[in-house]
Design an enzyme around this catalytic site. Structure first.
Site, PDB file in Angstrom:
ATOM      1  N   HIS A 186       0.909  -1.108  -0.171  1.00 18.34           N
ATOM      2  CA  HIS A 186       0.010   0.039  -0.015  1.00 18.34           C
ATOM      3  C   HIS A 186       0.928   1.266  -0.091  1.00 18.34           C
ATOM      4  O   HIS A 186       0.299   2.255   0.111  1.00 18.34           O
ATOM      5  CB  HIS A 186      -0.889   0.104   1.211  1.00 18.34           C
ATOM      6  CG  HIS A 186      -2.173  -0.787   1.209  1.00 18.34           C
ATOM      7  ND1 HIS A 186      -3.248  -0.304   0.565  1.00 18.34           N
ATOM      8  CD2 HIS A 186      -2.466  -2.059   1.521  1.00 18.34           C
ATOM      9  CE1 HIS A 186      -4.476  -1.436   0.712  1.00 18.34           C
ATOM     10  NE2 HIS A 186      -3.840  -2.349   1.160  1.00 18.34           N
TER      11      HIS A 186
ATOM     12  N   LYS B   5      -9.658  13.874   3.663  1.00 15.93           N
ATOM     13  CA  LYS B   5      -8.633  12.694   3.571  1.00 15.93           C
ATOM     14  C   LYS B   5      -7.820  13.060   4.735  1.00 15.93           C
ATOM     15  O   LYS B   5      -7.830  14.251   5.428  1.00 15.93           O
ATOM     16  CB  LYS B   5      -7.624  12.396   2.499  1.00 15.93           C
ATOM     17  CG  LYS B   5      -7.174  13.678   1.991  1.00 15.93           C
ATOM     18  CD  LYS B   5      -6.412  13.633   0.447  1.00 15.93           C
ATOM     19  CE  LYS B   5      -7.067  13.569  -0.557  1.00 15.93           C
ATOM     20  NZ  LYS B   5      -7.319  12.472  -1.454  1.00 15.93           N
ATOM     21  N   ARG B   6      -6.946  11.890   5.291  1.00 21.89           N
ATOM     22  CA  ARG B   6      -5.937  12.126   6.206  1.00 21.89           C
ATOM     23  C   ARG B   6      -5.380  13.301   6.031  1.00 21.89           C
ATOM     24  O   ARG B   6      -5.034  13.497   4.963  1.00 21.89           O
ATOM     25  CB  ARG B   6      -5.131  10.944   6.676  1.00 21.89           C
ATOM     26  CG  ARG B   6      -5.782   9.623   7.167  1.00 21.89           C
ATOM     27  CD  ARG B   6      -4.885   8.594   7.231  1.00 21.89           C
ATOM     28  NE  ARG B   6      -4.322   8.051   6.155  1.00 21.89           N
ATOM     29  CZ  ARG B   6      -3.255   7.964   5.651  1.00 21.89           C
ATOM     30  NH1 ARG B   6      -2.186   8.268   6.862  1.00 21.89           N
ATOM     31  NH2 ARG B   6      -2.425   7.680   4.524  1.00 21.89           N
TER      32      ARG B   6
ATOM     33  N   LYS C  75      -0.024  14.541   0.986  1.00 19.97           N
ATOM     34  CA  LYS C  75      -1.382  14.791   0.175  1.00 19.97           C
ATOM     35  C   LYS C  75      -1.626  16.330  -0.069  1.00 19.97           C
ATOM     36  O   LYS C  75      -2.554  16.728  -0.751  1.00 19.97           O
ATOM     37  CB  LYS C  75      -2.692  14.273   1.157  1.00 19.97           C
ATOM     38  CG  LYS C  75      -2.486  12.661   1.383  1.00 19.97           C
ATOM     39  CD  LYS C  75      -3.616  12.244   2.307  1.00 19.97           C
ATOM     40  CE  LYS C  75      -3.718  10.779   2.411  1.00 19.97           C
ATOM     41  NZ  LYS C  75      -4.573  10.001   1.304  1.00 19.97           N
TER      42      LYS C  75
ATOM     43  N   THR D  13      -8.821   6.439  -2.751  1.00 19.73           N
ATOM     44  CA  THR D  13     -10.273   5.762  -3.128  1.00 19.73           C
ATOM     45  C   THR D  13     -11.013   6.792  -3.145  1.00 19.73           C
ATOM     46  O   THR D  13     -12.455   6.757  -3.953  1.00 19.73           O
ATOM     47  CB  THR D  13     -10.378   4.733  -2.517  1.00 19.73           C
ATOM     48  OG1 THR D  13     -10.286   4.980  -0.967  1.00 19.73           O
ATOM     49  CG2 THR D  13      -9.742   3.541  -2.891  1.00 19.73           C
TER      50      THR D  13
ATOM     51  N   LYS E 285     -14.798   7.683  -5.374  1.00 19.58           N
ATOM     52  CA  LYS E 285     -16.278   8.015  -4.887  1.00 19.58           C
ATOM     53  C   LYS E 285     -16.613   9.239  -5.450  1.00 19.58           C
ATOM     54  O   LYS E 285     -17.942   9.425  -5.647  1.00 19.58           O
ATOM     55  CB  LYS E 285     -16.096   8.163  -3.292  1.00 19.58           C
ATOM     56  CG  LYS E 285     -15.422   6.847  -2.586  1.00 19.58           C
ATOM     57  CD  LYS E 285     -15.089   7.312  -1.106  1.00 19.58           C
ATOM     58  CE  LYS E 285     -14.209   6.194  -0.489  1.00 19.58           C
ATOM     59  NZ  LYS E 285     -13.678   6.446   0.661  1.00 19.58           N
TER      60      LYS E 285
HETATM   61  C1  PLP Z   1     -12.312   6.654   1.125  1.00 22.76           C
HETATM   62  C2  PLP Z   1     -11.948   7.227   2.570  1.00 22.76           C
HETATM   63  C3  PLP Z   1     -10.684   7.581   2.793  1.00 22.76           C
HETATM   64  C4  PLP Z   1      -9.605   7.501   1.610  1.00 22.76           C
HETATM   65  O1  PLP Z   1      -9.525   8.727   1.127  1.00 22.76           O
HETATM   66  P1  PLP Z   1      -8.223   9.138   0.033  1.00 22.76           P
HETATM   67  O2  PLP Z   1      -8.725  10.425  -0.179  1.00 22.76           O
HETATM   68  O3  PLP Z   1      -8.130   8.104  -0.981  1.00 22.76           O
HETATM   69  O4  PLP Z   1      -7.041   8.918   1.076  1.00 22.76           O
HETATM   70  C5  PLP Z   1     -10.333   7.877   4.062  1.00 22.76           C
HETATM   71  N1  PLP Z   1     -11.180   8.022   4.990  1.00 22.76           N
HETATM   72  C6  PLP Z   1     -12.544   7.820   4.793  1.00 22.76           C
HETATM   73  C7  PLP Z   1     -13.590   7.812   6.031  1.00 22.76           C
HETATM   74  C8  PLP Z   1     -12.998   7.457   3.479  1.00 22.76           C
HETATM   75  O5  PLP Z   1     -14.092   6.987   3.298  1.00 22.76           O
END
Ligand code: PLP
Length: 830
Positions: free
Chosen positions: A370, A562-563, A568, A670, A674
């Site tokens: 990952h 995101k985190r 990022k 991911t 979405k």
């Molecule tokens: C999809 C998702 C992530 C991943 O987000 P990225 O932008 O791809 O890092 C992290 N936390 C939650 C709650 C998510 O639904």
């Protein structure tokens, strides 16, 4: 394991007589009230919304339990080869609404609650969102479980039932405050306690090598006890387990002192060790609790591997058939100790010769990488492992020796190469490289997006790719359309049902491509614009209610959730916001496109730079939101406590999806998927799955900017200097100086000096100008609604590939060699 089922009951089970027809609203209502009274012991007159939720969850659980039990029956009857998915994180999100939608019970429950004078949507909001994960890796595991069940793949997820999951984030004076997340406080109706499913997990002690196999005499033992969460397939009929392990008070004995009759010192050890399943560690954290983290990882894999073997021996009478029956998948390196654990059991308990045990392992294990970032690659000190897991360290040495002498040396590699591929990293502190062990033991190793898998083979695992070229593969991530459209965005689901002629898209996401012939239809563009607007209104109401900030739903919603992490580049987003603010003040009468910048995300507790970034976002939000001069041309909102349920609220409302990591650093992402599935346009770098999203949606429908991986590497190689960019771009220099000199933190002018003037490891300043230019293109397109909504529809139409169903089909075919339950194997309904 002895089977004591009486004959009559056995017959009942094998004919599936207990599968009931789908209930109507009346039956559901009676069932809910019954649960409230007889399971919870609460008088309906006194019931709180949380009580009603628990009662309803018990009622819904009953209905999926039938599928759950019959699925197990089918797997046993047809001896289905099963995949066991080991992950330290599962970010499942709320279970209730998802289960109703997957079992087509939403309407019946909605009606039942109406008859009770209650509202299903309000009741659902009572559910805690179990945050048993940090971010993308844990959410991927959850999407995969949904797809595994829906595709009828025989599968079991294994994880830890952390008493405290990810902390609850509050923002006080702009700063992140971490509070415990009490997700179990209102009970957990969705999980079955399995007090009888318990396995001892041992630690420490000594290894007696005077025997073969050597005898491990552990110092401590703790029992892992199972809880099963039902993972219902969409369309009912199948439900798989997610088995979560917990360690209970009273389960641990300090064996040595207990045997000596020293009750109190045995209790002391118990108190120290019962924390083992207590907290989820933020994966970016440093040294804190490393020993406990290693214990947790071993706790997960030891209990799971013992359980896997027990399950195998229920179906087969020999351990030798294990590889035909079992595939074990390692979600990142956290569960890699499963490899020496299986070796230990095969050798020490079943007396298999090393070579035979090793050959089995290589058929059974597969591993997903990952990250390529070295700071995130797990290594454990040899000393700590010798203390905690002496037998496992011994086995790792043997695996390493076997690998070097039988695989590497015969091919004529030199000592330098051997030093690089050795599982043991030499140095002052010798370390065990868990990723190396994973690659050496697995028959397949995959990355999570094309670019990531290519980089994995050309950089991190280049030496191993030379040794085992056929071992490496790619499976691009995906997300489940059940949660990310049907649950999160019901209005969009109705829109798709209407224009795609039914709900077939939910299990065959490629059907979305039929939208391609509708994208120029003005009525359909408007209809979609209305769906988007409704989601924006809903989010605006939440922000008003929870944060007392007013935002305009007609503004462009620009979202990065995101985190919080330097790679990022949330701070590059901030640079653009401040730059835009400056431009508006310079030229207040220009025709500016109003924007709302929405950010959310947690920073790992020990990660100071990320915490500073959160504070900066909040300082800037406060400053800009209170500046009358920008009116509502810019609003900045940092929504606290990012979680799956918050993502479900925010993503449908996004116009623009920020995916701006430095190229080469985000393995896949991911949330990018979405967002695009929900009709947001992406502004992003050529990183992770953005690259494949670009290929699918076409360059005219996505805003790509920034340096490529090759350009990034060239900059690093030439000794990247941020001032080459700051000094040559006066507008950038202005933004950096404002932030660094306290324009947004007048009470503490140097608060962000370091954040702005660091070595800029992730090259924000190099990509700034290209980012700002891409943002101008965004404004230009958004002013032409026909073009914007057309592009949004084209995005949705071409995102079918990014269903986690497709990912799971790839895994089944290329990696696990697993066949789903067929039509014929399903029970016939009475
Ligand atoms: C999809 C998702 C992530 C991943 O987000 P990225 O932008 O791809 O890092 C992290 N936390 C939650 C709650 C998510 O639904």
């Amino acid at each position: 394991m002895a089977k004591t089922t009486p004959t009559a009951a056995k017959n009942l089970l094998t004919t599936y007589d207990y599968i009931n027809p789908k209930p109507d609203a009346e039956l559901v209502r009676k069932s809910i009230v019954y649960k409230l009274i007889f399971i919870l012991g609460i008088d309906p007159k006194d019931a709180t919304p949380a009580d009603w939720l628990n009662a309803a969850m018990f009622a819904a659980r009953d209905l999926s339990t039938e599928n759950f039990l019959s699925t197990r029956q089918i797997h046993e009857k047809f001896k289905k080869r099963t995949v066991y998915y080991l992950s330290m994180e599962f970010l499942m999100g709320r279970a209730f609404t998802n289960s109703l939608i997957n079992q087509d019970l939403y309407g019946a429950f909605e009606q039942a609650f109406k008859e009770l004078g209650l509202n299903l949507a309000d009741i659902s909001e009572q559910e805690a969102d179990p945050a048993l994960g940090n971010g993308g890796l844990g959410r991927l595991a959850a999407c995969f479980l949904d797809s595994l069940a829906t595709l009828r793949v025989p599968a079991v997820g294994y994880g830890i039932r952390y008493q405290y999951g990810m902390f609850k984030q509050e923002i006080v004076d702009g700063k992140q405050i971490e509070k415990p997340d009490l997700w179990l406080d209102n009970g957990m109706a969705w999980q079955f306690a399995r007090p009888a499913k318990r396995f001892p997990v041992s630690f420490g002690g000594t290894l007696d090598t005077s025997h073969y196999p050597p005898r491990w005499k552990p110092a401590e033992q703790i029992n892992a006890v199972a809880y099963d969460e039902i993972v219902p397939a969409f369309g009912g009929q199948i439900a798989n387990p997610l088995r979560l392990w917990t360690a209970h008070t009273g389960d641990l004995f300090n064996l040595a002192s207990f045997n000596e009759g020293d009750y109190f010192s045995s209790m002391e050890a118990q108190m120290k060790n019962e924390t083992i399943a207590n907290v989820l560690y933020p994966n970016d954290a440093t040294a804190v609790g490393r020993e406990l983290r290693l214990k947790q990882e071993y706790f997960l894999v030891s209990a799971s591997v013992q359980d896997i073997i027990a399950r195998h021996l229920c179906r087969y009478d020999s351990i030798h058939t294990l590889p035909e029956d079992v595939a074990i998948h390692l979600n990142d390196t956290h569960p890699v100790l499963a490899i020496p654990e299986l070796m230990r059991i095969l050798i020490d308990d079943y007396y298999l010769p090393f070579d035979q045990a090793w050959a089995m392992c290589q058929k059974i294990f597969s591993y997903t990488n990952h990250t390529l970032m070295s700071e995130a690659l797990e290594k454990w000190s040899v000393d700590m492992m010798a203390q905690l897991l002496p037998r496992h360290l011994d086995i790792i040495y043997k695996i390493n020796h076997h690998f070097i002498e039988n695989v590497v040396r015969p091919q004529g590699y030199d000592d330098d190469f051997i030093r690089r591929v050795s599982i043991i990293e030499e140095g002052e502190q010798r370390q065990v490289r868990m990723a190396w062990l994973a690659v050496i033991a697995s028959h397949k190793v995959n990355g999570v997006a094309k670019i990531h898998s290519d980089l994995m083979v050309s950089s991190l695992f280049a030496d191993f790719a030379a040794l085992f070229p056929e071992r490496f593969t790619n499976v691009t991530n995906g997300v489940t359309p059940r949660r990310w459209i049907a649950v999160a965005n019901p209005k969009l689901a109705r829109f798709l049902d209407k224009h795609l002629g039914g709900s077939g898209w939910l299990t065959d996401l490629n059907q979305l491509n039929q939208l391609n012939k509708l994208v120029d239809n003005k009525d359909i563009q408007n209809e979609f614009a209305n769906v988007k607007h409704a989601a924006k209104v809903r989010l605006a109401e939440y922000i008003q209610r929870e944060m007392n900030i007013t935002i305009n739903p007609n503004a462009l919603f620009d979202v990065q959730i995101k985190r919080i992490h330097a790679y990022k580049r949330q701070s590059m987003n901030v640079l653009h916001i401040v730059h835009r603010y400056n431009q508006i003040l310079n030229n207040p009468n220009a025709d500016w496109q109003p924007r709302v910048f929405i950010l959310a995300g947690k920073a790992a507790s020990s990660y100071n730079e990320a915490k500073q970034t959160i504070r900066l976002i909040n300082d800037i939000a406060y400053f800009i939101n209170h500046d009358e001069r920008v009116r509502d041309l810019i609003k900045v909102v940092f929504i606290p406590n990012y979680s799956v349920s918050l993502a479900e609220l925010i993503i449908p409302a996004a116009d623009l999806s920020e995916q701006i990591s430095l190229a080469g650093k985000e393995a896949s992402g991911t949330s990018n998927m979405k967002f695009a599935l929900n009709g947001a346009l992406t502004i992003g770098t050529l990183d992770g799955a953005n690259v494949e999203i670009l290929q699918h949606v076409g360059a005219e429908n996505i805003f790509i900017f920034g340096n490529t991986v090759e350009q990034v590497q060239t900059l690093y190689r030439n000794g990247y200097n941020p001032y080459d960019f700051i000094d040559n771009d006066p507008e950038l220099a202005q933004v950096v100086n404002q932030i660094a000199q306290g324009a947004f933190s007048p009470d503490e002018p140097h608060r962000y000096h370091k954040l702005m003037h660091n070595r800029d490891e992730f090259q924000r300043y190099a990509d700034f100008r290209s980012y700002v230019n891409a943002q101008a293109q965004v404004d230009k397109l958004y002013r032409q609604p026909e073009k914007w909504y057309r592009a949004a529809l084209v995005n949705m139409a071409n995102m079918g590939y990014f269903s986690s169903d497709r990912s799971i089909e790839d895994y089944c075919r290329e990696i696990w060699r697993i066949e789903p339950v067929s039509e014929q194997e399903l029970p016939r309904l009475a």
